[in-house]
Design a protein around this motif. Structure first.
Motif, mmCIF file in Angstrom:
data_model
loop_
_atom_site.group_PDB
_atom_site.id
_atom_site.type_symbol
_atom_site.label_atom_id
_atom_site.label_comp_id
_atom_site.label_asym_id
_atom_site.label_seq_id
_atom_site.Cartn_x
_atom_site.Cartn_y
_atom_site.Cartn_z
ATOM 1 N N LEU A 19 0.147 -0.967 -5.300
ATOM 2 C CA LEU A 19 -1.131 -0.993 -4.604
ATOM 3 C C LEU A 19 -1.097 -1.961 -3.437
ATOM 4 C CD1 LEU A 19 -3.432 -0.817 -7.704
ATOM 5 C CD2 LEU A 19 -3.482 0.788 -5.809
ATOM 6 N N GLN A 20 -0.427 -3.096 -3.630
ATOM 7 C CA GLN A 20 -0.293 -4.047 -2.532
ATOM 8 C C GLN A 20 0.439 -3.400 -1.359
ATOM 9 O OE1 GLN A 20 1.706 -7.065 -4.831
ATOM 10 N NE2 GLN A 20 -0.099 -8.371 -4.859
ATOM 11 N N ARG A 21 1.504 -2.652 -1.656
ATOM 12 C CA ARG A 21 2.252 -1.979 -0.604
ATOM 13 C C ARG A 21 1.435 -0.851 0.009
ATOM 14 N NH1 ARG A 21 6.796 0.044 -3.956
ATOM 15 N NH2 ARG A 21 7.449 1.094 -2.063
ATOM 16 N N LEU A 22 0.624 -0.195 -0.827
ATOM 17 C CA LEU A 22 -0.213 0.884 -0.336
ATOM 18 C C LEU A 22 -1.200 0.360 0.702
ATOM 19 C CD1 LEU A 22 -1.894 3.522 -2.600
ATOM 20 C CD2 LEU A 22 -3.210 2.398 -0.831
ATOM 21 N N VAL A 23 -1.829 -0.778 0.386
ATOM 22 C CA VAL A 23 -2.808 -1.358 1.301
ATOM 23 C C VAL A 23 -2.158 -1.785 2.608
ATOM 24 C CG1 VAL A 23 -4.419 -3.267 1.621
ATOM 25 C CG2 VAL A 23 -4.330 -2.086 -0.562
ATOM 26 N N SER A 24 -0.920 -2.311 2.520
ATOM 27 C CA SER A 24 -0.237 -2.793 3.721
ATOM 28 C C SER A 24 0.411 -1.666 4.513
ATOM 29 C CB SER A 24 0.831 -3.821 3.323
ATOM 30 O OG SER A 24 1.868 -3.208 2.573
ATOM 31 N N GLY A 25 0.422 -0.453 3.921
ATOM 32 C CA GLY A 25 0.985 0.690 4.631
ATOM 33 C C GLY A 25 2.486 0.827 4.487
ATOM 34 N N THR A 26 3.100 0.107 3.545
ATOM 35 C CA THR A 26 4.557 0.167 3.378
ATOM 36 C C THR A 26 4.974 1.028 2.194
ATOM 37 O OG1 THR A 26 4.551 -1.839 2.026
ATOM 38 C CG2 THR A 26 4.832 -2.106 4.406
ATOM 39 N N LEU A 27 4.021 1.691 1.548
ATOM 40 C CA LEU A 27 4.344 2.510 0.383
ATOM 41 C C LEU A 27 4.681 3.918 0.840
ATOM 42 C CD1 LEU A 27 4.418 2.700 -2.706
ATOM 43 C CD2 LEU A 27 2.022 3.361 -2.656
ATOM 44 N N THR A 28 5.850 4.404 0.450
ATOM 45 C CA THR A 28 6.250 5.762 0.795
ATOM 46 C C THR A 28 6.562 6.535 -0.468
ATOM 47 O OG1 THR A 28 8.550 5.048 1.012
ATOM 48 C CG2 THR A 28 7.208 5.084 3.016
ATOM 49 N N GLN A 54 -12.801 12.415 -5.511
ATOM 50 C CA GLN A 54 -13.661 11.349 -6.027
ATOM 51 C C GLN A 54 -13.256 9.966 -5.526
ATOM 52 O OE1 GLN A 54 -13.189 12.054 -10.244
ATOM 53 N NE2 GLN A 54 -15.104 13.200 -10.359
ATOM 54 N N THR A 55 -12.073 9.828 -4.949
ATOM 55 C CA THR A 55 -11.595 8.520 -4.507
ATOM 56 C C THR A 55 -11.291 8.551 -3.012
ATOM 57 O OG1 THR A 55 -9.222 8.956 -4.857
ATOM 58 C CG2 THR A 55 -10.507 8.190 -6.766
ATOM 59 N N ASN A 56 -10.889 7.398 -2.502
ATOM 60 C CA ASN A 56 -10.475 7.293 -1.103
ATOM 61 C C ASN A 56 -8.962 7.260 -0.962
ATOM 62 O OD1 ASN A 56 -13.185 7.095 -0.045
ATOM 63 N ND2 ASN A 56 -13.255 5.045 -0.925
ATOM 64 N N PHE A 57 -8.259 7.732 -1.993
ATOM 65 C CA PHE A 57 -6.807 7.834 -1.943
ATOM 66 C C PHE A 57 -6.400 9.267 -1.619
ATOM 67 C CE2 PHE A 57 -7.208 4.300 -5.162
ATOM 68 C CZ PHE A 57 -6.785 3.299 -4.306
ATOM 69 N N VAL A 121 -8.260 3.793 -11.022
ATOM 70 C CA VAL A 121 -8.175 4.263 -9.645
ATOM 71 C C VAL A 121 -9.561 4.378 -9.009
ATOM 72 C CG1 VAL A 121 -7.570 6.264 -8.229
ATOM 73 C CG2 VAL A 121 -5.960 5.402 -9.906
ATOM 74 N N MET A 122 -10.558 4.781 -9.789
ATOM 75 C CA MET A 122 -11.907 4.875 -9.239
ATOM 76 C C MET A 122 -12.408 3.505 -8.809
ATOM 77 S SD MET A 122 -13.133 8.096 -9.364
ATOM 78 C CE MET A 122 -14.896 8.087 -9.652
ATOM 79 N N GLY A 123 -12.169 2.484 -9.667
ATOM 80 C CA GLY A 123 -12.585 1.136 -9.309
ATOM 81 C C GLY A 123 -11.825 0.599 -8.110
ATOM 82 N N LEU A 124 -10.522 0.799 -8.105
ATOM 83 C CA LEU A 124 -9.702 0.301 -7.000
ATOM 84 C C LEU A 124 -10.041 0.994 -5.686
ATOM 85 C CD1 LEU A 124 -6.242 -0.001 -8.752
ATOM 86 C CD2 LEU A 124 -7.679 -1.868 -7.948
ATOM 87 N N SER A 125 -10.383 2.261 -5.771
ATOM 88 C CA SER A 125 -10.760 2.995 -4.570
ATOM 89 C C SER A 125 -11.966 2.344 -3.905
ATOM 90 C CB SER A 125 -11.083 4.450 -4.929
ATOM 91 O OG SER A 125 -11.602 5.143 -3.816
ATOM 92 N N ILE A 126 -12.925 1.916 -4.711
ATOM 93 C CA ILE A 126 -14.108 1.248 -4.164
ATOM 94 C C ILE A 126 -13.739 -0.118 -3.604
ATOM 95 C CG2 ILE A 126 -16.323 0.200 -4.760
ATOM 96 C CD1 ILE A 126 -16.645 2.460 -6.846
ATOM 97 N N LEU A 127 -12.992 -0.895 -4.391
ATOM 98 C CA LEU A 127 -12.684 -2.266 -3.988
ATOM 99 C C LEU A 127 -11.791 -2.330 -2.756
ATOM 100 C CD1 LEU A 127 -12.139 -3.780 -7.530
ATOM 101 C CD2 LEU A 127 -13.945 -4.404 -5.936
ATOM 102 N N LEU A 128 -10.887 -1.381 -2.629
ATOM 103 C CA LEU A 128 -9.943 -1.418 -1.523
ATOM 104 C C LEU A 128 -10.417 -0.634 -0.295
ATOM 105 C CD1 LEU A 128 -6.575 -0.978 -3.450
ATOM 106 C CD2 LEU A 128 -7.594 -3.091 -2.622
ATOM 107 N N ARG A 129 -11.138 0.457 -0.529
ATOM 108 C CA ARG A 129 -11.462 1.345 0.595
ATOM 109 C C ARG A 129 -12.910 1.820 0.611
ATOM 110 N NH1 ARG A 129 -5.939 5.077 0.799
ATOM 111 N NH2 ARG A 129 -4.546 3.372 1.376
#
Length: 225
Positions: A19-28, A54-57, A121-129
């Motif tokens: 998730l940290q890499r996802l937020v920074s854009g380095t996750l492939t 349902q999420t922002n992913f 994932v639902m919670g993280l979607s809100i908190l991150l995006r």
């Protein structure tokens, strides 16, 4: 979930690192396994398309996150003990157990003692995006321990003390016995507009939007992502 012990803990830690890499854009994404393989998991999440809606992913991000979650924690759920163990590793100089307890309950929306991939994932979607209001609504529900739609002084005091315990020796300024209560008094003075002894969702959102320092204090969870 007896089978989800140390291996599961390591797996969820890997998920958080992803998730940290996802937020920074380095996750492939791996070029293999284009679709989720859910048949071996005891607790299957909702369909991929439904989770994407349902999420922002994106679909690709959900595939990556779920693959790691499933491979390392085959039962598909995380219990509170495992969650506390994971969260404590972010705050080794304090006692994160109580804050992790409250945070776990906020993710455990069905109140069944476990967090499924969808819950997480639902919670993280809100908190991150999520939007600012969505983030504040989620944070309000974290503070609303008894889920009655209000935050009272006892609930806010419990959360604030848990935060101080979690931060441990890195708490600044140095913790004195009355500091948590002072913070609660200050919060209530700004939030409880009608002085009825409880804070409603709207009072919470308005107060946070008007005070940037308060908003940062209320959204502590984002600091570990």
């Amino acid at each position: 979930m007896a089978g989800c012990t140390s291996r599961c803990r390591q797996g969820v830690l890997k998920l958080i690192q992803s998730l940290q890499r996802l937020v920074s854009g380095t996750l492939t994404k791996d070029k293999t396994d284009d679709e989720l393989e859910m048949t071996m998991v005891c607790h299957r999440p909702e369909g991929l398309e439904q989770l994407e809606a349902q999420t922002n992913f994106t679909k690709q991000e959900l595939q990556i996150l779920y693959r790691g979650f499933k491979n390392e924690c085959p039962s598909g759920v995380v219990n509170e003990e495992t969650f506390k163990h994971i969260y404590s590793q972010f705050f080794p100089h304090g006692d994160a157990s109580m804050y992790a307890h409250y945070l776990f309950n906020a993710f455990d929306t069905t109140n069944n003692g476990s967090i499924k991939f969808k819950d997480f994932v639902m919670g993280l979607s809100i908190l991150l995006r999520g939007t600012l209001r969505e983030k504040l609504e989620w944070t309000f529900h974290l503070y609303d321990i008894n889920r009655d739609g209000y935050i009272n002084r006892e609930e806010m005091t419990a959360i604030v003390r848990a935060i101080y315990d979690m931060m441990g020796k890195y708490t600044y300024p140095a913790l004195k016995g009355d500091v948590p209560q002072q913070h609660v008094d200050a919060f209530f003075q700004k939030m409880d507009k009608n002085k009825d002894g409880v804070v409603t969702l709207e009072e919470f959102i308005v107060a946070c939007q008007e005070d940037e320092t308060m908003m940062r204090s209320m959204q502590l969870f984002e600091n570990v992502m």
